[in-house]
Design a protein around this motif. Structure first.
Motif, PDB file in Angstrom:
ATOM      1  N   ALA A  76      -8.932  -3.913  -5.954  1.00  0.00           N
ATOM      2  CA  ALA A  76     -10.010  -5.128  -5.664  1.00  0.00           C
ATOM      3  C   ALA A  76     -10.418  -4.860  -4.236  1.00  0.00           C
ATOM      4  CB  ALA A  76      -9.365  -6.385  -5.896  1.00  0.00           C
ATOM      5  N   THR A  77     -11.571  -5.018  -3.898  1.00  0.00           N
ATOM      6  CA  THR A  77     -12.259  -5.021  -2.597  1.00  0.00           C
ATOM      7  C   THR A  77     -13.235  -5.824  -2.316  1.00  0.00           C
ATOM      8  OG1 THR A  77     -13.221  -3.422  -0.993  1.00  0.00           O
ATOM      9  CG2 THR A  77     -13.729  -2.968  -3.090  1.00  0.00           C
ATOM     10  N   PRO A  78     -13.175  -6.306  -1.010  1.00  0.00           N
ATOM     11  CA  PRO A  78     -14.456  -7.179  -0.644  1.00  0.00           C
ATOM     12  C   PRO A  78     -15.579  -6.342  -0.320  1.00  0.00           C
ATOM     13  CG  PRO A  78     -12.927  -7.058   1.147  1.00  0.00           C
ATOM     14  CD  PRO A  78     -12.344  -6.246   0.021  1.00  0.00           C
ATOM     15  N   ILE A  79     -17.018  -6.927  -0.593  1.00  0.00           N
ATOM     16  CA  ILE A  79     -18.024  -5.941  -0.169  1.00  0.00           C
ATOM     17  C   ILE A  79     -18.494  -6.742   1.206  1.00  0.00           C
ATOM     18  CG2 ILE A  79     -20.469  -5.491  -1.156  1.00  0.00           C
ATOM     19  CD1 ILE A  79     -18.034  -4.628  -2.704  1.00  0.00           C
ATOM     20  N   TYR A  80     -18.752  -5.765   1.795  1.00  0.00           N
ATOM     21  CA  TYR A  80     -19.096  -6.098   3.267  1.00  0.00           C
ATOM     22  C   TYR A  80     -20.127  -5.125   3.540  1.00  0.00           C
ATOM     23  CZ  TYR A  80     -14.388  -8.035   4.308  1.00  0.00           C
ATOM     24  OH  TYR A  80     -13.248  -8.605   4.184  1.00  0.00           O
ATOM     25  N   GLN A  81     -21.552  -5.739   4.032  1.00  0.00           N
ATOM     26  CA  GLN A  81     -22.660  -4.901   4.404  1.00  0.00           C
ATOM     27  C   GLN A  81     -22.830  -3.803   3.402  1.00  0.00           C
ATOM     28  OE1 GLN A  81     -23.892  -6.575   6.635  1.00  0.00           O
ATOM     29  NE2 GLN A  81     -22.475  -6.833   8.201  1.00  0.00           N
ATOM     30  N   ALA A  82     -22.954  -4.504   2.237  1.00  0.00           N
ATOM     31  CA  ALA A  82     -23.361  -3.612   0.815  1.00  0.00           C
ATOM     32  C   ALA A  82     -22.518  -2.471   0.777  1.00  0.00           C
ATOM     33  CB  ALA A  82     -24.791  -3.266   0.915  1.00  0.00           C
ATOM     34  N   SER A  83     -21.210  -2.452   0.994  1.00  0.00           N
ATOM     35  CA  SER A  83     -20.297  -1.537   0.957  1.00  0.00           C
ATOM     36  C   SER A  83     -18.799  -1.815   0.756  1.00  0.00           C
ATOM     37  CB  SER A  83     -19.988  -0.576   2.319  1.00  0.00           C
ATOM     38  OG  SER A  83     -19.594   0.609   2.115  1.00  0.00           O
ATOM     39  N   ILE A  84     -17.960  -0.962   0.180  1.00  0.00           N
ATOM     40  CA  ILE A  84     -16.671  -1.539   0.069  1.00  0.00           C
ATOM     41  C   ILE A  84     -15.720  -1.523   1.350  1.00  0.00           C
ATOM     42  CG2 ILE A  84     -16.480  -0.440  -2.499  1.00  0.00           C
ATOM     43  CD1 ILE A  84     -14.895   2.139  -1.171  1.00  0.00           C
ATOM     44  N   ALA A  85     -14.746  -2.269   1.617  1.00  0.00           N
ATOM     45  CA  ALA A  85     -14.205  -2.397   2.757  1.00  0.00           C
ATOM     46  C   ALA A  85     -13.503  -1.016   3.221  1.00  0.00           C
ATOM     47  CB  ALA A  85     -12.755  -3.516   2.476  1.00  0.00           C
ATOM     48  N   GLY A  86     -13.656  -0.863   4.732  1.00  0.00           N
ATOM     49  CA  GLY A  86     -13.360   0.211   5.301  1.00  0.00           C
ATOM     50  C   GLY A  86     -11.710   0.517   5.062  1.00  0.00           C
ATOM     51  N   ALA A  87     -10.937  -0.598   5.259  1.00  0.00           N
ATOM     52  CA  ALA A  87      -9.631  -0.394   5.153  1.00  0.00           C
ATOM     53  C   ALA A  87      -8.891   0.144   3.852  1.00  0.00           C
ATOM     54  CB  ALA A  87      -8.788  -1.420   5.340  1.00  0.00           C
ATOM     55  N   PHE A  88      -9.887  -0.331   2.614  1.00  0.00           N
ATOM     56  CA  PHE A  88      -9.635   0.358   1.156  1.00  0.00           C
ATOM     57  C   PHE A  88     -10.010   1.723   1.206  1.00  0.00           C
ATOM     58  CE2 PHE A  88     -11.224   0.233  -3.201  1.00  0.00           C
ATOM     59  CZ  PHE A  88      -9.987   0.646  -3.687  1.00  0.00           C
ATOM     60  N   LYS A  89     -11.375   1.956   1.649  1.00  0.00           N
ATOM     61  CA  LYS A  89     -11.747   3.313   1.850  1.00  0.00           C
ATOM     62  C   LYS A  89     -10.805   4.357   2.550  1.00  0.00           C
ATOM     63  CE  LYS A  89     -14.755   6.892   1.187  1.00  0.00           C
ATOM     64  NZ  LYS A  89     -13.915   7.949   1.520  1.00  0.00           N
ATOM     65  N   ASN A  90     -10.276   3.811   3.430  1.00  0.00           N
ATOM     66  CA  ASN A  90      -9.066   4.565   4.286  1.00  0.00           C
ATOM     67  C   ASN A  90      -7.948   5.007   3.349  1.00  0.00           C
ATOM     68  OD1 ASN A  90      -7.957   5.809   6.841  1.00  0.00           O
ATOM     69  ND2 ASN A  90      -6.407   4.001   6.347  1.00  0.00           N
ATOM     70  N   LEU A  91      -7.524   4.015   2.658  1.00  0.00           N
ATOM     71  CA  LEU A  91      -6.468   4.292   1.877  1.00  0.00           C
ATOM     72  C   LEU A  91      -7.173   5.205   0.599  1.00  0.00           C
ATOM     73  CD1 LEU A  91      -3.725   3.419   0.544  1.00  0.00           C
ATOM     74  CD2 LEU A  91      -4.954   1.683  -0.840  1.00  0.00           C
ATOM     75  N   LEU A  92      -7.970   5.203   0.081  1.00  0.00           N
ATOM     76  CA  LEU A  92      -8.563   6.334  -0.952  1.00  0.00           C
ATOM     77  C   LEU A  92      -8.627   7.612  -0.208  1.00  0.00           C
ATOM     78  CD1 LEU A  92     -11.197   4.052  -2.789  1.00  0.00           C
ATOM     79  CD2 LEU A  92      -8.889   4.722  -3.598  1.00  0.00           C
ATOM     80  N   ASP A  93      -8.990   7.579   0.828  1.00  0.00           N
ATOM     81  CA  ASP A  93      -9.300   8.964   1.523  1.00  0.00           C
ATOM     82  C   ASP A  93      -7.719   9.682   1.482  1.00  0.00           C
ATOM     83  OD1 ASP A  93     -11.700   8.509   2.098  1.00  0.00           O
ATOM     84  OD2 ASP A  93     -11.526   8.055   4.099  1.00  0.00           O
ATOM     85  N   TYR A  94      -6.578   9.123   1.565  1.00  0.00           N
ATOM     86  CA  TYR A  94      -5.372   9.576   1.304  1.00  0.00           C
ATOM     87  C   TYR A  94      -4.953  10.513  -0.037  1.00  0.00           C
ATOM     88  CZ  TYR A  94      -3.367   7.797   5.729  1.00  0.00           C
ATOM     89  OH  TYR A  94      -3.080   7.459   7.014  1.00  0.00           O
ATOM     90  N   MET A  95      -5.638  10.046  -0.964  1.00  0.00           N
ATOM     91  CA  MET A  95      -5.456  10.483  -2.401  1.00  0.00           C
ATOM     92  C   MET A  95      -5.965  11.890  -2.698  1.00  0.00           C
ATOM     93  SD  MET A  95      -3.936   7.907  -3.476  1.00  0.00           S
ATOM     94  CE  MET A  95      -3.930   6.262  -2.678  1.00  0.00           C
ATOM     95  N   PRO A  96      -4.709  12.639  -3.332  1.00  0.00           N
ATOM     96  CA  PRO A  96      -5.394  14.073  -3.728  1.00  0.00           C
ATOM     97  C   PRO A  96      -6.341  13.851  -4.762  1.00  0.00           C
ATOM     98  CG  PRO A  96      -3.005  13.502  -4.387  1.00  0.00           C
ATOM     99  CD  PRO A  96      -3.632  12.297  -3.563  1.00  0.00           C
TER     100      PRO A  96
END
Length: 182
Positions: A76-96
């Motif tokens: 679950a993510t908030p939508i800010y400025q028509a985009s997913i949250a940066g902290a959430f995207k940071n988490l996804l960047d770790y995933m192989p």
């Protein structure tokens, strides 16, 4: 089966309430499901900067391990400025790249404008698919006005959409676990 819910917001309570409600809904549908909630507000995850996970601290490693060891996931993510949250995207960047292979990966988005209803479809769904997640047809967009002043989810239409998402995710994951081909 273990269902992990990730609350991808660093502020407020609506995202956390959404994930909590979803996990309870799934558990009510199948009491054998084990659930775990990861709240990014409560976790200290380092800023992703490129090297392999072994170069990051234990807290970051533990959160990534909880996510990758789940049988299926809801994000679950908030939508800010028509985009997913940066902290959430940071988490996804770790995933192989194969992090979610064989796992159903559903999502819930929350925004202050109906114009944000498709952000999950256009931004989050491709990321989850890239990570080899099986993304259900259902997803849930929740408008900020769907919550009571105390923060509880009160919109019956949204609650029914969550039930449909939970049902689809459970059915898909059980089928995958049984070896069915989808």
């Amino acid at each position: 089966m273990k269902l992990v819910g990730v609350s991808g917001s660093m502020v407020g309570s609506k995202i956390l309430e959404s994930v909590y409600h979803f996990l309870n809904t799934a558990k009510a549908m199948d009491p054998n499901i084990k659930t775990e909630l990861i709240d990014l507000k409560e976790e200290e995850i380092e800023l992703f900067h490129g090297p392999s996970l072994s170069f990051y601290d234990q807290n970051t490693w533990d959160v990534i391990h909880k996510i990758t060891s789940a049988d299926f996931l809801v994000f679950a993510t908030p939508i800010y400025q028509a985009s997913i949250a940066g902290a959430f995207k940071n988490l996804l960047d770790y995933m192989p790249q194969n992090a979610f292979k064989g796992k159903v990966t559903g999502f819930i988005t929350v925004g202050g404008s109906g114009k944000h209803a498709l952000v999950g479809e256009y931004q989050l769904k491709p990321i989850l698919a890239y990570l080899k997640g099986i993304v259900p047809i259902q997803n849930v967009f929740i408008h900020n006005t769907s919550f009571a002043e105390e923060g509880d989810l009160e919109d019956e239409k949204v609650i029914r959409r969550m039930e449909k998402l939970a049902d689809e995710m459970i059915t898909l994951q059980k089928g995958l676990n049984a070896g069915d081909k989808f």
